[in-house]
Write an enzyme that holds these catalytic residues in place. Structure first.
Site, PDB file in Angstrom:
ATOM      1  N   ASP A  13       0.829  -1.219   0.000  1.00 33.34           N
ATOM      2  CA  ASP A  13       0.000   0.000   0.000  1.00 33.34           C
ATOM      3  C   ASP A  13       0.863   1.269   0.000  1.00 33.34           C
ATOM      4  O   ASP A  13       0.460   2.306   0.524  1.00 33.34           O
ATOM      5  CB  ASP A  13      -0.948   0.032   1.204  1.00 33.34           C
ATOM      6  CG  ASP A  13      -1.781  -1.223   1.324  1.00 33.34           C
ATOM      7  OD1 ASP A  13      -2.391  -1.616   0.311  1.00 33.34           O
ATOM      8  OD2 ASP A  13      -1.819  -1.816   2.420  1.00 33.34           O
ATOM      9  N   GLU A  14       2.039   1.191  -0.615  1.00 35.80           N
ATOM     10  CA  GLU A  14       2.937   2.356  -0.610  1.00 35.80           C
ATOM     11  C   GLU A  14       2.632   3.356  -1.720  1.00 35.80           C
ATOM     12  O   GLU A  14       3.298   4.385  -1.812  1.00 35.80           O
ATOM     13  CB  GLU A  14       4.406   1.903  -0.765  1.00 35.80           C
ATOM     14  CG  GLU A  14       4.921   1.022   0.345  1.00 35.80           C
ATOM     15  CD  GLU A  14       4.838  -0.456  -0.008  1.00 35.80           C
ATOM     16  OE1 GLU A  14       5.408  -1.273   0.735  1.00 35.80           O
ATOM     17  OE2 GLU A  14       4.191  -0.783  -1.025  1.00 35.80           O
ATOM     18  N   GLY A  15       1.641   3.062  -2.548  1.00 40.99           N
ATOM     19  CA  GLY A  15       1.332   3.962  -3.653  1.00 40.99           C
ATOM     20  C   GLY A  15       2.006   3.537  -4.937  1.00 40.99           C
ATOM     21  O   GLY A  15       2.406   4.383  -5.748  1.00 40.99           O
ATOM     22  N   LYS A  16       2.124   2.205  -5.130  1.00 46.05           N
ATOM     23  CA  LYS A  16       2.814   1.703  -6.318  1.00 46.05           C
ATOM     24  C   LYS A  16       2.058   2.013  -7.604  1.00 46.05           C
ATOM     25  O   LYS A  16       2.656   2.124  -8.667  1.00 46.05           O
ATOM     26  CB  LYS A  16       3.028   0.189  -6.200  1.00 46.05           C
ATOM     27  CG  LYS A  16       4.052  -0.214  -5.155  1.00 46.05           C
ATOM     28  CD  LYS A  16       4.337  -1.704  -5.189  1.00 46.05           C
ATOM     29  CE  LYS A  16       3.224  -2.512  -4.606  1.00 46.05           C
ATOM     30  NZ  LYS A  16       3.013  -2.306  -3.163  1.00 46.05           N
ATOM     31  N   ASN A  38      -4.894 -10.899  -4.232  1.00 41.30           N
ATOM     32  CA  ASN A  38      -5.030 -10.422  -2.860  1.00 41.30           C
ATOM     33  C   ASN A  38      -4.463  -9.032  -2.665  1.00 41.30           C
ATOM     34  O   ASN A  38      -4.537  -8.460  -1.578  1.00 41.30           O
ATOM     35  CB  ASN A  38      -4.353 -11.392  -1.886  1.00 41.30           C
ATOM     36  CG  ASN A  38      -2.890 -11.632  -2.223  1.00 41.30           C
ATOM     37  OD1 ASN A  38      -2.483 -11.486  -3.368  1.00 41.30           O
ATOM     38  ND2 ASN A  38      -2.101 -12.014  -1.246  1.00 41.30           N
ATOM     39  N   GLY A  40      -3.822  -5.095  -4.797  1.00 42.66           N
ATOM     40  CA  GLY A  40      -4.260  -4.353  -5.976  1.00 42.66           C
ATOM     41  C   GLY A  40      -3.892  -2.887  -5.877  1.00 42.66           C
ATOM     42  O   GLY A  40      -3.414  -2.413  -4.850  1.00 42.66           O
ATOM     43  N   HIS A  41      -4.115  -2.209  -6.973  1.00 41.56           N
ATOM     44  CA  HIS A  41      -3.918  -0.773  -6.957  1.00 41.56           C
ATOM     45  C   HIS A  41      -4.816  -0.115  -7.983  1.00 41.56           C
ATOM     46  O   HIS A  41      -5.387  -0.768  -8.851  1.00 41.56           O
ATOM     47  CB  HIS A  41      -2.451  -0.403  -7.184  1.00 41.56           C
ATOM     48  CG  HIS A  41      -1.829  -1.052  -8.378  1.00 41.56           C
ATOM     49  ND1 HIS A  41      -0.867  -2.028  -8.274  1.00 41.56           N
ATOM     50  CD2 HIS A  41      -2.032  -0.877  -9.699  1.00 41.56           C
ATOM     51  CE1 HIS A  41      -0.506  -2.422  -9.480  1.00 41.56           C
ATOM     52  NE2 HIS A  41      -1.196  -1.736 -10.371  1.00 41.56           N
ATOM     53  N   GLN A 226       2.275  -6.074  -2.983  1.00 40.14           N
ATOM     54  CA  GLN A 226       2.456  -6.061  -1.532  1.00 40.14           C
ATOM     55  C   GLN A 226       3.786  -5.383  -1.167  1.00 40.14           C
ATOM     56  O   GLN A 226       4.209  -4.457  -1.837  1.00 40.14           O
ATOM     57  CB  GLN A 226       2.316  -7.474  -0.983  1.00 40.14           C
ATOM     58  CG  GLN A 226       0.931  -8.045  -1.275  1.00 40.14           C
ATOM     59  CD  GLN A 226       0.948  -9.524  -1.486  1.00 40.14           C
ATOM     60  OE1 GLN A 226       1.746 -10.071  -2.220  1.00 40.14           O
ATOM     61  NE2 GLN A 226       0.019 -10.223  -0.856  1.00 40.14           N
ATOM     62  N   THR A 241       2.451 -12.583   3.764  1.00 37.43           N
ATOM     63  CA  THR A 241       1.780 -13.233   2.651  1.00 37.43           C
ATOM     64  C   THR A 241       2.466 -14.569   2.372  1.00 37.43           C
ATOM     65  O   THR A 241       3.413 -14.950   3.068  1.00 37.43           O
ATOM     66  CB  THR A 241       1.769 -12.318   1.410  1.00 37.43           C
ATOM     67  OG1 THR A 241       0.855 -12.834   0.447  1.00 37.43           O
ATOM     68  CG2 THR A 241       3.161 -12.188   0.791  1.00 37.43           C
ATOM     69  N   THR A 303      -9.730  -4.922  -0.421  1.00 38.15           N
ATOM     70  CA  THR A 303     -10.635  -5.306   0.657  1.00 38.15           C
ATOM     71  C   THR A 303     -11.432  -4.146   1.226  1.00 38.15           C
ATOM     72  O   THR A 303     -12.469  -4.377   1.857  1.00 38.15           O
ATOM     73  CB  THR A 303      -9.833  -5.933   1.815  1.00 38.15           C
ATOM     74  OG1 THR A 303      -8.942  -4.938   2.354  1.00 38.15           O
ATOM     75  CG2 THR A 303      -9.021  -7.122   1.330  1.00 38.15           C
ATOM     76  N   ASP A 335       2.791  14.788   0.615  1.00 39.52           N
ATOM     77  CA  ASP A 335       1.805  15.845   0.845  1.00 39.52           C
ATOM     78  C   ASP A 335       0.885  15.555   2.030  1.00 39.52           C
ATOM     79  O   ASP A 335       0.297  16.473   2.608  1.00 39.52           O
ATOM     80  CB  ASP A 335       0.962  16.068  -0.413  1.00 39.52           C
ATOM     81  CG  ASP A 335       0.318  14.789  -0.923  1.00 39.52           C
ATOM     82  OD1 ASP A 335       1.066  13.873  -1.320  1.00 39.52           O
ATOM     83  OD2 ASP A 335      -0.926  14.699  -0.912  1.00 39.52           O
ATOM     84  N   SER A 415       6.814  11.767  -5.131  1.00 38.07           N
ATOM     85  CA  SER A 415       5.423  12.004  -5.514  1.00 38.07           C
ATOM     86  C   SER A 415       4.775  12.984  -4.544  1.00 38.07           C
ATOM     87  O   SER A 415       4.857  12.805  -3.327  1.00 38.07           O
ATOM     88  CB  SER A 415       4.651  10.681  -5.516  1.00 38.07           C
ATOM     89  OG  SER A 415       3.280  10.897  -5.740  1.00 38.07           O
TER      90      SER A 415
END
Length: 432
Positions: A13-16, A38, A40-41, A226, A241, A303, A335, A415
């Site tokens: 969830d790092e903003g990939k 399992n 996503g982005h 992940q 995972t 999720t 930001d 970013s």
């Protein structure tokens, strides 16, 4: 030119999504090499949002070849559903732009059921892992147990019954022990036959295809899912995972030799988040964590679960730099920190009176470590939309430079908003 591997340096969830989209536009081939649906982005292109879980990011861009490697476990029904959702958004996914490794393992309904049964059983004992219940772990277990059904097996339905029997010998014994009804071979055959014609046209000898592309000078982007701290070997075990999420898996999970991997880009959030159970030394279960979660819109793409939030943990990211061989990082969501009076960075841990510069491997030790913080002044100015260092507040620059010093890796991209143009490019990974 070099090939690029993108990995998460924290708990995912790092903003990939934004960074991978920017890189995929500049690549020829985009490869998924581990995990499943399992993770996503969300990609935002010309104001349109595309939510991807299993498909590589390249599928939403014309002229790009997307590849799902052998290291991925594939739920064929979820794959077909994702392809159909994209079709509704006028994105055509065909064998012309998507290839799937013929030796990739399939996730079946019995895997999803077993995943849920185990999580429910563990809830009462306090040992729940916090999986997405999508069958990822059980599918990997069958792969290692040499009883999995692979994509290529669907090509010859006459030989499938024997393979299904071998699989069910194991699973029905488990189900009997758990007090669950057994699964019939006929039902499994029907489940696989229902999707075989939809996914077999994508079947490919991926290692051979990628070798040809490499020899032809194609730019190849390896898209990880992940994050490093969820790696089955190097993460916060057992709250991890079921696959290797580190950069080395890009080779094993695609069939390309490690010498073909070039620049390793570690996507790194300017603070820390985690979904699910497990240790989180710098977690802020207070107004700070609530501020970060609300400002950063911290909810899982797949999720919808609320993410736990905390201060930047330089110890974890420094470990990720080492275990991945990270060349440079893409620092995201700077930001979100705008307007905070002060910021803290975890620079070490205390464990039973001893100072540590790494996260120990033991579950009990990981739960007991106490963070050591350094406090920095925040900034009142906005960083949103900054596209050069000169656009950033001086204190924000100081924060970024200190992170570089602590983790031992430079910032390659920075970013400053979800918009892809709001990115400060320091180093082009493809040209490094």
């Amino acid at each position: 030119m070099t090939n690029v591997v993108v990995v998460g340096s924290q708990w995912g969830d790092e903003g990939k999504g934004k960074i991978v989209d920017w890189l995929s536009e500049r690549s020829d081939v985009v490869v998924r090499f581990q995990g499943g649906h399992n993770a996503g982005h969300t990609l935002v292109i010309d104001g349109v949002s595309y939510k991807l879980s299993l498909l590589p990011s390249g599928v939403v861009r014309k002229g790009k070849l997307s590849v799902i490697g052998n290291g991925v476990v594939i739920d064929p029904h979820a794959l077909v559903a994702e392809i159909d959702r994209l079709a509704d958004q006028d994105v055509s996914v065909t064998p012309e732009n998507l290839r799937i490794a013929e030796n990739a393992t399939l996730i079946l309904s019995l895997h999803r059921e077993l995943d849920g049964i185990r999580e429910d059983a563990a809830s009462g004992s306090g040992t729940r892992i916090g999986t997405t219940r999508r069958g990822i772990g059980p599918a990997y277990e069958d792969k290692v147990g040499r009883r999995a059904i692979r994509l290529r097996d669907l090509k010859n339905m006459e030989t499938l019954p024997a393979k299904i029997d071998r699989l069910l010998t194991h699973h029905n014994a488990l189900r009997r022990g758990l007090g669950e009804p057994e699964v019939g071979a006929e039902a499994m055959m029907e489940e696989l036959a229902a999707v075989a014609e939809r996914i077999l046209p994508f079947r490919e000898s991926v290692w051979h295809l990628l070798d040809e592309k490499r020899r032809g000078g194609a730019r190849i982007l390896f898209e990880g899912a992940q994050g490093t701290m969820l790696d089955i070997d190097h993460g916060t075990y057992p709250f991890v995972t079921s696959s290797n999420t580190v950069a080395g898996q890009a080779a094993a999970g695609s069939g390309m030799g490690p010498g073909s991997l070039g620049y390793v880009l570690g996507i790194t959030k300017a603070y820390t988040t985690r979904v699910g159970e497990g240790p989180f030394p710098s977690e802020q279960d207070n107004e700070v964590g609530q501020f970060l979660g609300e400002r950063g819109h911290e909810f899982g793409t797949v999720t919808g679960r609320k993410r736990r939030c905390g201060w930047f943990d330089a110890v974890l990211v420094r470990q990720a730099v080492a275990t991945n061989g990270i060349t440079g990082i893409a620092l995201t969501k700077l930001d979100v920190l705008d307007g905070m009076d002060e910021l803290k960075i975890c620079v070490g841990y205390h464990l039973d009176g001893e100072k540590l510069d790494r996260l120990p491997a033991g579950q009990g030790e990981q739960a007991r470590v106490e963070p050591i913080y350094v406090t920095l002044d925040g900034w009142k100015e906005t960083t949103v939309g900054a596209r050069s260092w000169a656009d950033l507040p001086a204190q924000a620059v100081k924060y970024v430079r200190y992170i570089e010093e602590l983790i031992g890796a430079p910032v390659a991209l920075l970013s400053t908003s979800p918009e892809r143009e709001d990115t400060i490019l320091v180093t082009d990974p493809f040209e490094d």
